[in-house]
Motif scaffolding. Sequence first.
Motif, short mmCIF file in Angstrom:
data_model
loop_
_atom_site.label_atom_id
_atom_site.label_comp_id
_atom_site.label_asym_id
_atom_site.label_seq_id
_atom_site.Cartn_x
_atom_site.Cartn_y
_atom_site.Cartn_z
N MET A 1 18.73 38.95 39.06
CA MET A 1 20.07 38.91 39.65
C MET A 1 20.57 37.47 39.62
O MET A 1 19.81 36.53 39.81
N VAL A 2 21.86 37.31 39.40
CA VAL A 2 22.48 35.99 39.42
C VAL A 2 22.29 35.40 40.81
O VAL A 2 22.59 36.04 41.82
N SER A 3 21.79 34.18 40.87
CA SER A 3 21.55 33.54 42.17
C SER A 3 22.84 33.00 42.76
O SER A 3 23.83 32.76 42.05
N LEU A 4 22.82 32.78 44.05
CA LEU A 4 23.96 32.17 44.74
C LEU A 4 24.25 30.81 44.15
O LEU A 4 25.40 30.47 43.89
N THR B 1 26.67 40.83 44.23
CA THR B 1 26.10 42.16 44.44
C THR B 1 27.03 43.24 43.90
O THR B 1 26.59 44.16 43.20
N ALA B 2 28.31 43.14 44.20
CA ALA B 2 29.28 44.14 43.75
C ALA B 2 29.34 44.19 42.23
O ALA B 2 29.34 45.27 41.63
N ALA B 3 29.38 43.04 41.58
CA ALA B 3 29.44 43.00 40.12
C ALA B 3 28.17 43.58 39.50
O ALA B 3 28.23 44.34 38.53
N THR B 4 27.02 43.23 40.05
CA THR B 4 25.74 43.72 39.54
C THR B 4 25.64 45.23 39.70
O THR B 4 25.26 45.94 38.76
N VAL B 5 25.99 45.72 40.88
CA VAL B 5 25.93 47.16 41.13
C VAL B 5 26.89 47.90 40.21
O VAL B 5 26.55 48.94 39.65
N HIS B 6 28.08 47.36 40.03
CA HIS B 6 29.06 48.02 39.16
C HIS B 6 28.51 48.15 37.74
O HIS B 6 28.59 49.23 37.14
N LEU B 7 27.97 47.08 37.20
CA LEU B 7 27.42 47.15 35.85
C LEU B 7 26.27 48.15 35.76
O LEU B 7 26.16 48.89 34.80
N ARG B 8 25.43 48.17 36.79
CA ARG B 8 24.33 49.14 36.80
C ARG B 8 24.86 50.57 36.81
O ARG B 8 24.37 51.43 36.09
N VAL B 9 25.88 50.83 37.61
CA VAL B 9 26.45 52.17 37.73
C VAL B 9 27.06 52.64 36.41
O VAL B 9 26.98 53.82 36.07
N ILE B 10 27.64 51.75 35.64
CA ILE B 10 28.23 52.15 34.36
C ILE B 10 27.22 52.14 33.23
O ILE B 10 27.57 52.27 32.07
N GLY B 11 25.93 51.97 33.58
CA GLY B 11 24.89 52.14 32.59
C GLY B 11 24.37 50.89 31.92
O GLY B 11 23.66 50.97 30.92
#
Length: 107
Positions: A1-4, A27-37
């Motif tokens: 995950m991209v660090s702070l 977190t939002a960007a990471t989760v979004h990318l994960r959700v779209i595969g």
Amino acid sequence: MVSLATAKEYLRVSGSSEDALIERLVTAATVHLRVIGVAVDPEPEPVSEAILILVSHLYRRTDRNFAVREQQVEGIGTTTYFDPKLVDAANWTLIRALTDPYREQFL
């Protein structure tokens, strides 16, 4: 995950008053990318760059509270997300170019 620290360097933010917001955006960007595969674990460098582009775009918006939300999901807990319609087409083109090679293949 991209660090702070990495996100703050990318955004050119030096103080700590925005740390919680920046962490939510990562977190939002990471989760979004994960959700779209997109495979985000482990995180290839192009995927990290896509996350930073999303974070930068969302951070620079003036309506930040509208862009990132937290939602209580039954059985899961709290999840952070953003509305992908808030990202312009040029940024999505770049993000897709960076992340398409890392998308999961579904048959």
